[in-house]
Design an enzyme around this catalytic site. Structure first.
Site, short mmCIF file in Angstrom:
data_model
loop_
_atom_site.label_atom_id
_atom_site.label_comp_id
_atom_site.label_asym_id
_atom_site.label_seq_id
_atom_site.Cartn_x
_atom_site.Cartn_y
_atom_site.Cartn_z
N CYS A 116 0.63 -1.02 0.23
CA CYS A 116 0.05 0.37 -0.01
C CYS A 116 0.48 0.80 0.10
O CYS A 116 2.42 0.94 0.36
CB CYS A 116 -0.89 -0.19 1.04
SG CYS A 116 -2.87 -0.98 1.02
N CYS A 197 -3.37 0.14 -3.02
CA CYS A 197 -4.17 0.45 -2.25
C CYS A 197 -3.33 1.16 -1.80
O CYS A 197 -2.64 1.96 -1.43
CB CYS A 197 -4.39 -0.87 -0.95
SG CYS A 197 -2.26 -1.20 -0.64
#
Ligand code: AVW
Length: 298
Positions: A116, A197
């Site tokens: 992420c 993400c």
């Protein structure tokens, strides 16, 4: 009464057999000639783009082993199988009939988790963005991933009637909708965006001629719609102008405002920074005398 036979006389039989064999040989020769003709037509058929990159297989395999050596966390991956899946996707197929789905197996074999907050998208900043990720390994573009790095900058397409790559020419990006190169990058870009993400960054070019983001760019048509709004919390735009002067833009530029609305329509928050300093410093290394770079000298 003498038996009246309907059977052919040996002479007639001989003639018929000879004619039959002659016709058969004629058919075989004709189909061979046709096959050779079709093949030669294919070899000489000239697509608008460059042919398959020379030594493609060796380059792909070398890049594959190189990436695995640097990223042992990827575990066991079979580089030969990856090459095999590329050939399965394009061999003996019209290079204009290769869809994104043709690469499904290749994508499966090269799956990789993107941490992420690391994904960096781009449009019209191909050189700058990759100069940046070379020094900032905490950001990853598609071309820095396992899949993207294996095929970055390469060209390939197969031949309709035979196995092997076409080294003479391949369809150019816009020559036909489903070509071997554009379908690959569309599929790879969608997979990259889907697995992104957290906070995602995107580097754009404020000094480009025309639209900052093309309507049919991969960023707009594939990546933004492919991101999962439950996984991506924000898309931050870095709008980079050339430090040497010339045309430059701000975040209030009409096409950027439209892009922001488009991102938000896909339920993703967005924000914009002009001349993001770490990238600007990099631009100034290349162009230290530029007016916008002198402020960095103390
Ligand atoms: P780009 P994108 N015609 O700088 O957003 C010809 O505009 O598209 O950035 N070539 C094309 C076309 C097209 N319509 N579309 C793409 N290309 C090729 C993957 C061409 O080689 C990364 F993750 C051109 O130089 C980025 O976030 C290059 O794509 C995103 O897609 C870039 O066009 C960048 O694609």
């Amino acid at each position: 009464m003498p038996c009246q036979s309907n059977f052919l006389t040996p002479k007639k039989r001989y003639i018929l057999l000879t004619v039959g064999i002659f016709i058969l040989i004629l058919i075989i020769v004709a189909s061979c000639v046709l096959g050779i003709y079709l093949k030669s037509q294919e070899e000489t058929k000239s697509w608008k783009g460059n042919g398959t990159s020379r030594n493609l297989q060796e380059i792909v395999l070398g890049r594959c082993y190189g990436y695995l050596a640097k990223n042992p966390n990827l575990g066991e991956r079979d580089c030969n199988k990856i090459w095999q899946e590329l050939t399965n996707a394009v061999y003996k197929k019209d290079p204009c009939s290769i869809t994104e789905d043709s690469y499904n197996n290749l994508i499966k074999l090269t799956q990789e988790a993107i941490p992420c907050n690391k994904s960096l998208l781009w449009s019209r900043t191909n050189i700058l963005v990759h100069q940046f990720t070379k020094v900032r390994e905490d950001f990853t573009t598609l071309e820095d991933t396992f899949l993207g790095s294996m095929f970055d900058g390469l060209t390939w397409c197969g031949k309709t009637n035979s196995a092997g790559m076409n080294f003479k020419s391949c369809p150019a990006w816009d020559e036909c909708a489903n070509n071997s190169i554009s379908s690959f990058w569309k599929k790879a870009s969608a997979a990259f965006a889907k697995s992104s993400c957290g906070v995602v960054q995107v580097m754009l070019n404020g000094s480009t001629d025309g639209n900052i983001v093309r309507e049919d760019s991969i960023l707009k048509s594939i990546e933004i719609p492919s991101m999962n709004p439950d996984m991506v919390s924000e898309l931050i735009i870095w709008l980079m102008n050339s430090p040497g002067g010339g045309s430059s833009n701000s975040c209030s530029n009409k096409s950027l405002v439209a892009l922001k609305e488009y991102i938000e329509k896909h339920k993703i928050r967005s924000s914009c920074k002009v001349d993001y300093r770490p990238v600007r410093l990099l631009q100034c290394i290349e162009n230290p005398g530029a007016a916008d770079c002198t402020t960095y000298y103390y």
